[in-house]
Write a protein that holds these residues in place. Structure first.
Motif, short mmCIF file in Angstrom:
data_model
loop_
_atom_site.label_atom_id
_atom_site.label_comp_id
_atom_site.label_asym_id
_atom_site.label_seq_id
_atom_site.Cartn_x
_atom_site.Cartn_y
_atom_site.Cartn_z
N LEU A 89 2.43 16.59 -2.05
CA LEU A 89 1.72 16.72 -2.88
C LEU A 89 0.90 17.89 -3.09
CD1 LEU A 89 0.52 14.56 -5.13
CD2 LEU A 89 -1.14 14.00 -3.56
N LEU A 90 0.43 18.45 -1.82
CA LEU A 90 -0.61 19.76 -2.14
C LEU A 90 0.60 21.00 -2.15
CD1 LEU A 90 -3.11 21.07 -1.42
CD2 LEU A 90 -2.52 21.08 0.88
N LEU A 91 1.81 20.82 -1.71
CA LEU A 91 2.78 21.98 -2.09
C LEU A 91 3.07 22.22 -3.44
CD1 LEU A 91 4.71 23.76 -0.22
CD2 LEU A 91 6.33 22.24 -0.73
N VAL A 92 3.38 21.05 -3.96
CA VAL A 92 3.80 21.01 -5.50
C VAL A 92 2.42 21.40 -6.24
CG1 VAL A 92 4.93 19.77 -7.48
CG2 VAL A 92 5.68 19.53 -5.11
N PHE B 29 3.52 13.91 -9.78
CA PHE B 29 4.63 15.13 -9.90
C PHE B 29 5.04 14.89 -11.73
CE2 PHE B 29 6.67 14.68 -5.63
CZ PHE B 29 5.61 15.37 -5.06
N VAL B 30 5.21 13.57 -11.99
CA VAL B 30 5.46 13.74 -13.39
C VAL B 30 4.04 14.27 -14.18
CG1 VAL B 30 5.85 12.09 -15.64
CG2 VAL B 30 6.77 11.60 -13.19
N TYR B 31 3.16 14.03 -13.82
CA TYR B 31 1.88 14.57 -14.62
C TYR B 31 1.94 16.08 -14.71
CZ TYR B 31 -3.01 15.88 -14.82
OH TYR B 31 -4.28 16.19 -15.26
N TRP B 32 2.52 16.86 -13.63
CA TRP B 32 2.48 18.26 -13.62
C TRP B 32 3.59 18.68 -14.11
CZ3 TRP B 32 0.87 17.52 -7.84
CH2 TRP B 32 -0.44 17.80 -7.42
N GLY B 33 4.63 17.90 -14.60
CA GLY B 33 5.73 18.38 -15.32
C GLY B 33 6.99 18.46 -14.59
N ALA B 34 6.80 18.01 -13.19
CA ALA B 34 8.02 18.37 -12.39
C ALA B 34 8.76 16.70 -12.65
CB ALA B 34 7.78 18.35 -10.99
N THR B 35 9.26 16.80 -13.48
CA THR B 35 9.81 15.33 -13.85
C THR B 35 11.02 14.88 -13.02
OG1 THR B 35 9.23 15.98 -16.44
CG2 THR B 35 10.23 13.82 -15.95
N PHE B 36 11.66 15.69 -12.70
CA PHE B 36 13.05 15.59 -12.06
C PHE B 36 12.40 15.14 -10.60
CE2 PHE B 36 16.29 16.53 -9.09
CZ PHE B 36 17.61 15.75 -9.46
N LEU B 37 11.58 15.73 -9.89
CA LEU B 37 11.06 15.63 -8.67
C LEU B 37 10.42 14.18 -8.48
CD1 LEU B 37 10.96 17.21 -6.03
CD2 LEU B 37 8.65 17.85 -6.72
N GLY B 38 9.81 13.93 -9.79
CA GLY B 38 9.02 12.53 -9.82
C GLY B 38 10.26 11.50 -9.90
N VAL B 39 11.26 11.89 -10.62
CA VAL B 39 12.14 10.56 -10.65
C VAL B 39 13.05 10.78 -9.53
CG1 VAL B 39 14.31 9.95 -11.72
CG2 VAL B 39 12.56 10.90 -13.10
N ALA B 40 13.09 11.87 -8.82
CA ALA B 40 13.72 11.69 -7.13
C ALA B 40 12.86 10.97 -6.39
CB ALA B 40 14.02 13.28 -6.81
N GLY C 79 0.86 -1.16 0.06
CA GLY C 79 -0.21 -0.18 0.08
C GLY C 79 0.81 1.12 0.03
N LEU C 80 1.87 1.24 0.78
CA LEU C 80 2.92 2.17 0.81
C LEU C 80 3.47 2.66 -0.40
CD1 LEU C 80 4.07 4.57 2.72
CD2 LEU C 80 5.90 2.92 3.24
N GLY C 81 3.70 1.63 -1.05
CA GLY C 81 4.60 1.60 -2.45
C GLY C 81 3.66 2.28 -3.46
N ALA C 82 2.47 1.70 -3.58
CA ALA C 82 1.33 2.35 -4.45
C ALA C 82 1.10 3.87 -4.29
CB ALA C 82 0.01 1.47 -4.30
N PHE C 83 1.17 4.19 -2.83
CA PHE C 83 0.95 5.46 -2.49
C PHE C 83 2.16 6.26 -2.97
CE2 PHE C 83 2.24 8.79 0.58
CZ PHE C 83 1.15 9.86 0.46
N LEU C 84 3.16 5.93 -2.92
CA LEU C 84 4.53 6.59 -3.24
C LEU C 84 4.60 6.77 -4.74
CD1 LEU C 84 7.00 5.35 -0.40
CD2 LEU C 84 5.96 7.45 -0.61
N LEU C 85 4.18 5.69 -5.55
CA LEU C 85 4.45 5.60 -6.80
C LEU C 85 3.23 6.37 -7.46
CD1 LEU C 85 4.76 2.01 -7.89
CD2 LEU C 85 6.22 3.74 -8.39
N ALA C 86 2.34 6.64 -6.91
CA ALA C 86 1.06 7.64 -7.31
C ALA C 86 1.39 9.04 -7.14
CB ALA C 86 -0.16 7.42 -6.58
N VAL C 87 2.25 9.38 -5.94
CA VAL C 87 2.63 10.67 -5.78
C VAL C 87 3.39 11.03 -6.78
CG1 VAL C 87 3.84 12.28 -4.26
CG2 VAL C 87 2.10 10.67 -3.35
N ALA C 88 4.62 9.97 -7.01
CA ALA C 88 5.57 10.48 -8.15
C ALA C 88 4.91 10.57 -9.42
CB ALA C 88 6.45 8.98 -8.33
N GLY C 89 3.83 9.63 -9.77
CA GLY C 89 2.96 10.03 -11.00
C GLY C 89 2.55 11.08 -10.88
#
Lengths: 165, 101
Positions: free
Chosen positions: B40-43, A46-57, A34-44
């Motif tokens: 998430l909210l911040l970004v 970031f990538v969706y909003w264009g903050a690609t580097f942040l998503g990869v980090a 569950g934690l992995g799914a949550f963290l992957l979704a948050v990375a998704g």
């Protein structure tokens, strides 16, 4: 429904489901998934909003680092002879009241300020990030490095102590 | 579902987990959920309300700082959990009641 809002909805559903699994799962491995799914979704997100580097980090540090660290801690700590260890949760009304009350309070307070949808992304690349990190955020950047060093030393000191202290 | 509802909802789910979980590792996982939802909210807010010119790189920079903080927090927290489990042979917070000055 456009493709963008569909992606947003799917990411939101995965994030909320992962968060719920992290908090409510009785099984350690389900909690980690569950934690992995949550963290992957948050990375998704970031990538969706264009903050690609942040998503990869986020992917490297959280999914690759913190989650694996947590799995190692679970393996070291929860050693039971029979089967998978169970996590205990003591549900009570006051915790629901605190969490629900905070949710209602923050959503009510911010609903006029925060736009409902994020329809445009960042158009930044790593150049803008590097200019920010080595320009106005230089002090933060250096402090982050010092913080990581201190955390490393603290971890070594804590783990070396062992039983005799 | 709006960004606000998702992020604040996830924060409150994490808060509920911190309040109700009885195991230290599970409490740390719940704290990770709270930190992630705050980032998430911040970004999301920074992307939605992009008004200041030249501040685009700062958004990612601040998000990166939160990730660094969370990584350090997780490392120290898990080291403490392992240290506690060595000494008390358990990670249930109900059973760890002995406090020494």
């Amino acid at each position: 429904m456009s493709v963008e809002s569909a992606v947003f909805t799917v990411l939101g559903i995965v994030a909320v489901a992962g968060g719920l699994a992290t908090v409510f799962a009785a099984d350690v491995s389900r909690m980690a998934i569950g934690l992995g799914a949550f963290l992957l979704a948050v990375a998704g997100f970031f990538v969706y909003w264009g903050a690609t580097f942040l998503g990869v980090a986020q992917l490297f540090v959280y999914v690759g680092g913190v989650l694996v660290l947590m799995l190692f801690a679970i393996m070291l700590v929860h050693r039971t002879p029979d089967g998978s260890p169970r996590l205990e949760t003591r549900h009570d009304v006051s915790a629901v009241a605190v969490a629900g009350g905070l949710f209602v309070m923050v959503v009510t307070a911010l609903s006029g300020v925060v736009p409902d949808t994020v329809d445009h992304g960042l158009v930044t690349g790593t150049t803008e990030l590097a200019e920010a990190l080595l320009g106005p955020m230089l002090a933060h950047f250096e402090m982050a490095g010092v913080l990581l060093l201190v955390a490393l030393v603290v971890v070594v000191v804590i783990m070396r102590g062992g039983d005799e202290r | 579902m709006s960004l606000l509802v998702i992020a604040v909802g996830l924060f409150c789910i994490g808060l509920y987990g911190v309040l109700t979980r009885r195991d230290l590792v599970a409490i740390l996982a719940s704290i990770e959920v709270m930190l992630g939802s705050a980032t998430l909210l911040l970004v999301g807010l920074a992307v939605a309300g992009r008004t200041v010119q030249g501040s685009e790189g700062m958004v990612e920079g601040v998000g990166l700082m939160v990730i660094v903080l969370a990584a350090a927090e997780a490392a120290v927290g898990l080291a403490l959990v392992i240290s506690v489990s060595r000494r008390f042979k358990t990670t249930r917070i109900d059973e760890i009641v002995k406090v020494r000055g």
